[in-house]
Design a protein around this motif. Structure first.
Motif, mmCIF file in Angstrom:
data_model
loop_
_atom_site.group_PDB
_atom_site.id
_atom_site.type_symbol
_atom_site.label_atom_id
_atom_site.label_comp_id
_atom_site.label_asym_id
_atom_site.label_seq_id
_atom_site.Cartn_x
_atom_site.Cartn_y
_atom_site.Cartn_z
ATOM 1 N N THR A 42 -7.675 1.281 -0.375
ATOM 2 C CA THR A 42 -8.578 2.407 -0.111
ATOM 3 C C THR A 42 -9.274 2.235 1.235
ATOM 4 O O THR A 42 -9.419 3.195 2.007
ATOM 5 C CB THR A 42 -9.623 2.525 -1.238
ATOM 6 O OG1 THR A 42 -8.953 2.696 -2.495
ATOM 7 C CG2 THR A 42 -10.544 3.711 -1.005
ATOM 8 N N LYS A 43 -9.694 1.009 1.529
ATOM 9 C CA LYS A 43 -10.337 0.721 2.813
ATOM 10 C C LYS A 43 -9.350 0.914 3.961
ATOM 11 O O LYS A 43 -9.686 1.500 5.005
ATOM 12 C CB LYS A 43 -10.860 -0.721 2.814
ATOM 13 C CG LYS A 43 -11.759 -1.060 3.992
ATOM 14 C CD LYS A 43 -13.088 -0.329 3.892
ATOM 15 C CE LYS A 43 -14.062 -0.770 4.965
ATOM 16 N NZ LYS A 43 -15.334 -0.014 4.912
ATOM 17 N N LEU A 88 -6.386 -4.695 11.017
ATOM 18 C CA LEU A 88 -5.741 -5.997 11.206
ATOM 19 C C LEU A 88 -5.882 -6.854 9.953
ATOM 20 O O LEU A 88 -5.014 -7.671 9.636
ATOM 21 C CB LEU A 88 -6.351 -6.719 12.410
ATOM 22 C CG LEU A 88 -6.132 -6.067 13.780
ATOM 23 C CD1 LEU A 88 -6.866 -6.845 14.866
ATOM 24 C CD2 LEU A 88 -4.638 -5.985 14.105
ATOM 25 N N GLY A 89 -6.993 -6.633 9.223
ATOM 26 C CA GLY A 89 -7.215 -7.393 8.001
ATOM 27 C C GLY A 89 -6.709 -6.696 6.753
ATOM 28 O O GLY A 89 -6.203 -7.340 5.830
ATOM 29 N N THR A 90 -6.812 -5.362 6.718
ATOM 30 C CA THR A 90 -6.471 -4.641 5.486
ATOM 31 C C THR A 90 -4.986 -4.313 5.354
ATOM 32 O O THR A 90 -4.445 -4.309 4.245
ATOM 33 C CB THR A 90 -7.266 -3.326 5.400
ATOM 34 O OG1 THR A 90 -6.996 -2.529 6.569
ATOM 35 C CG2 THR A 90 -8.759 -3.599 5.299
ATOM 36 N N LEU A 91 -4.314 -4.032 6.472
ATOM 37 C CA LEU A 91 -2.925 -3.581 6.394
ATOM 38 C C LEU A 91 -1.986 -4.614 5.763
ATOM 39 O O LEU A 91 -1.183 -4.258 4.885
ATOM 40 C CB LEU A 91 -2.423 -3.166 7.777
ATOM 41 C CG LEU A 91 -0.997 -2.594 7.831
ATOM 42 C CD1 LEU A 91 -0.867 -1.386 6.911
ATOM 43 C CD2 LEU A 91 -0.620 -2.208 9.263
ATOM 44 N N ASP A 129 1.247 -3.118 -2.222
ATOM 45 C CA ASP A 129 2.286 -2.116 -2.432
ATOM 46 C C ASP A 129 3.550 -2.763 -2.994
ATOM 47 O O ASP A 129 4.176 -2.236 -3.921
ATOM 48 C CB ASP A 129 2.595 -1.414 -1.111
ATOM 49 C CG ASP A 129 3.633 -0.318 -1.269
ATOM 50 O OD1 ASP A 129 3.339 0.665 -1.975
ATOM 51 O OD2 ASP A 129 4.732 -0.449 -0.704
ATOM 52 N N LYS A 130 3.898 -3.919 -2.460
ATOM 53 C CA LYS A 130 5.103 -4.616 -2.908
ATOM 54 C C LYS A 130 4.960 -5.099 -4.352
ATOM 55 O O LYS A 130 5.894 -4.973 -5.159
ATOM 56 C CB LYS A 130 5.392 -5.795 -1.981
ATOM 57 C CG LYS A 130 6.671 -6.550 -2.324
ATOM 58 C CD LYS A 130 6.930 -7.668 -1.318
ATOM 59 C CE LYS A 130 8.220 -8.411 -1.654
ATOM 60 N NZ LYS A 130 8.485 -9.503 -0.672
#
Length: 658
Positions: A335-336, A368-371, A378-379
């Motif tokens: 969400t972030k 850079l931290g959340t992706l 997701d995986k």
């Protein structure tokens, strides 16, 4: 079974680019269908279940032949150009055949679903003086017989399913015609004169009436909204600017086919060569059909999106505390990350036009931290949910009410694209839909190309972007008026064709619409504060323990609410926390559960969530039964406030007089 897509070289030659389709629509629904049939004769047009519940496919060539047969059949029993025919049936392939058969000969319909009461049925068939009605089954015929005295013009009844002998015997005053017999007549008529229906279609004009859709009539006699070919063809074309609909798409249709929103979706599908698959908004049936059909496009009301969201959460919870905690962690991160992505892609509504470079810089570093963590989530989790429910879904469309922000955020985070749209029956219905390629959240999308909007204050002055007022709309989709009711038409439609929607809204600088509430629903407190109940009710429904809510407080010092609990969730909480209660019906009276609801209400409607102090819910009463469609809820799952106020008059008086 997912829909097979043709791939032969011959058919590829017939494919018209999306850009060309946007500018090549014919003037009428049936003329456009003829073009599509020529381009995609063997593509699948409809998928419907047979008597064994197995999906059967109909290609465009076959569907068009059946439409012609229906048109010839209608003509053979005396239905003529300009005539209105009643249609009372639920989702099934015959609905579209009847609709397009009538349009082919210049007639139109007054439709409704099988949940209609005999009283409303009398209005729908009586106001336009229908001499013919198409009924789904014997139950609908029984309703007609109940109000027979109110339908002096009705002469013949077409039965999709043969009437039961006992009911048919009571209908001796009418000519009863079985659908299969009628279609056989149509086939013979068409064989004798093969070009008769094409000749009738050629006579069609853009201003010809296509339907008279009667509103729910919760505050009096139903109003008949007159819509024409122009209204629908414009929407079909305008939709292509925000959603790329092609012959490769399959729509799963579950909303009532007679309703204006679902009706235009059927035209968007059929007039672009896509496939329509019919289902029902029933839990197990819908989930099975989603797996079987694997649609690329899917329309639903907010209540259904909410139900699917709740179902996902319950399935996660069943897997145990560890799985639930892990899911919560990854969902929070996703969400972030989605928030950062929206900032970078300018997918929040802009009310001022001012640049915010520091916000974008913050979002860039934030990702850079959340992706990476979102990709991991997701995986491990999200992709499995998507694959199970919507394996081929490109996007869903939510319409017919406000989509809860929490539900909207959830689907975005897990990778399911839901586009919120907006409109009303009087506007054909669609005014706006979020753009599939650039969905701006907290809005119901940009207005359709070719549609004008403005927001006015109480004195009728134009307001600037970011200012709240009543939304007015002008465009080719706006109705011709209310049937035989010029005074009522004039009350909402100005002489220069601006429609007063009655909705309170805010416009962005890009003409994206953010809805705030209904002007007529506004609560004015004793201190003069104006409160829109819909945002409060939507927020309350974010609680897993609250199924629905009705905010009250007109001319009172503070707000109150009727709370309809989610009985399954309360029962589960009670078992987990050893809460004693007498029975399921009275579960909401247990002191511990009342306190639970109280905490949920206080936490949700609070300053930390952006609400003012006067919007606080000071007291509430728990209603011990679910709200139902046709009783407290409309077909769109919206609150029928006048009926609720009457049905729960005693409870409301006791609450407000505490």
């Amino acid at each position: 079974m997912s829909r097979p897509v043709s791939s032969s070289l011959d058919k590829k030659k017939n494919i018209i680019s999306l850009k060309d389709r946007r500018n090549s629509m014919e003037a009428t629904i049936m003329k456009q269908l003829q073009k599509i049939v020529q381009q995609f004769p063997e593509e699948i047009a409809q998928m419907s279940k047979d008597s064994k519940g197995i999906y059967q496919s109909t290609d465009y060539k076959t569907m068009y032949r059946e439409v012609q047969e229906a048109a010839a059949a209608f003509s053979s029993i005396g239905i003529s150009r300009g005539e209105t025919v009643g249609m009372i049936m639920d989702n099934r392939k015959e609905w579209l055949l009847c609709d397009m058969g009538l349009l082919s000969i210049g007639a139109n319909d007054a439709p409704r679903g099988c949940d209609i009461s005999s009283k409303i049925l009398a209005h729908i068939l009586g106001i336009p003086s229908c001499s013919t009605v198409v009924l789904e089954n014997s139950h609908q015929l029984s309703k007609v017989l109940e109000v027979q005295a109110d339908l002096p013009s009705l002469k013949q009844i077409i039965m999709i399913e043969a009437a039961e002998d006992e009911t048919a015997a009571k209908a001796s005053a009418y000519k009863l015609i079985n659908w299969e017999d009628l279609m056989e007549t149509g086939r013979k008529t068409l064989a004798e004169s093969p070009s008769m229906i094409d000749e009738e279609i050629a006579k069609g004009q853009s201003e010809d009436t296509t339907t008279i859709i009667f509103t729910s009539g919760t505050t009096g006699i139903p109003k008949g909204v007159i819509l024409c070919n122009r209204n629908y063809v414009y929407q079909v074309e305008a939709m292509l600017h925000v959603i790329d609909v092609t012959e490769k798409d399959t729509w799963l249709t579950i909303l009532p086919v007679w309703h204006s929103f679902e009706r235009v979706i059927q035209y968007v599908s059929a007039l672009n060569g896509a496939c329509l698959a019919y289902s029902k908004p029933v839990g197990k049936t819908l989930l099975t059909d989603l797996q079987s059909i694997q649609p690329t496009l899917f329309t639903a009301v907010p209540r259904l999106w909410d139900a699917l969201y709740t179902g996902i959460y319950r399935n996660i919870k069943v897997k145990g505390p560890k799985a639930e905690k892990l899911f919560g962690i990854f969902l929070k991160i996703a969400t972030k990350d989605e928030h950062y992505k929206r900032v970078l892609e300018n997918r929040y509504p802009d009310y001022s036009g001012k640049a915010h470079p520091f916000l974008k810089l913050h979002a860039l570093f934030g990702r850079l931290g959340t992706l990476p963590m979102r990709k991991l989530g997701d995986k491990l989790l999200f992709s499995k949910i998507v694959k199970k429910m919507f394996p081929k879904l490109r996007c869903g469309i939510s319409g017919g009410g406000a989509l809860q922000n929490m539900v909207d955020e959830f689907y975005s985070a897990v990778g399911i694209k839901v586009l919120e749209g907006y409109g009303l029956t009087e506007s054909g219905p669609v005014i706006s839909v979020r753009d599939e390629n650039h969905p701006v959240v907290n809005t119901v999308g940009p207005v359709f190309v070719g549609t004008q909007v403005k927001v006015l204050d109480a004195e009728g002055r134009d307001l600037s972007p970011g200012e709240r007022g009543v939304l007015h709309v002008k465009g080719p989709q706006v109705m011709k008026g209310y049937y035989n009711n010029p005074e009522l038409t004039a009350s909402v439609l100005s002489e220069d064709e601006w429609l007063d929607t009655g909705d309170i809204a805010v416009l962005s600088i890009n003409d994206e619409i953010t809805l705030v509430g209904r002007a007529k629903d506004t609560i004015v407190l004793l201190g003069g504060e104006n409160v829109e109940p819909v945002p409060l009710e939507s927020k309350l429904k974010e609680s897993s323990y609250i199924d629905n809510a009705v905010v009250l407080g007109q001319d009172k010092k503070f707000l109150s609410a009727l709370i309809i609990p989610d009985f399954d969730a309360l029962e589960e909480y009670a078992k987990e926390n050893n809460v004693m209660y007498e029975n399921r019906t009275l579960i909401g009276e247990a002191p511990e559960l009342v306190e639970l609801i109280n905490k949920e209400v206080a936490d949700l409607v609070s300053p930390s969530n952006g609400f003012s102090s006067f919007e606080r819910i000071y007291q509430f009463s728990i209603i011990q039964n679910h709200f139902e469609v046709g009783r407290e809820l409309s077909a769109k799952m919206e609150l029928l406030r006048p009926k609720i106020y009457e049905m729960y008059k005693k409870e409301i008086e006791n609450l407000l007089n505490r």
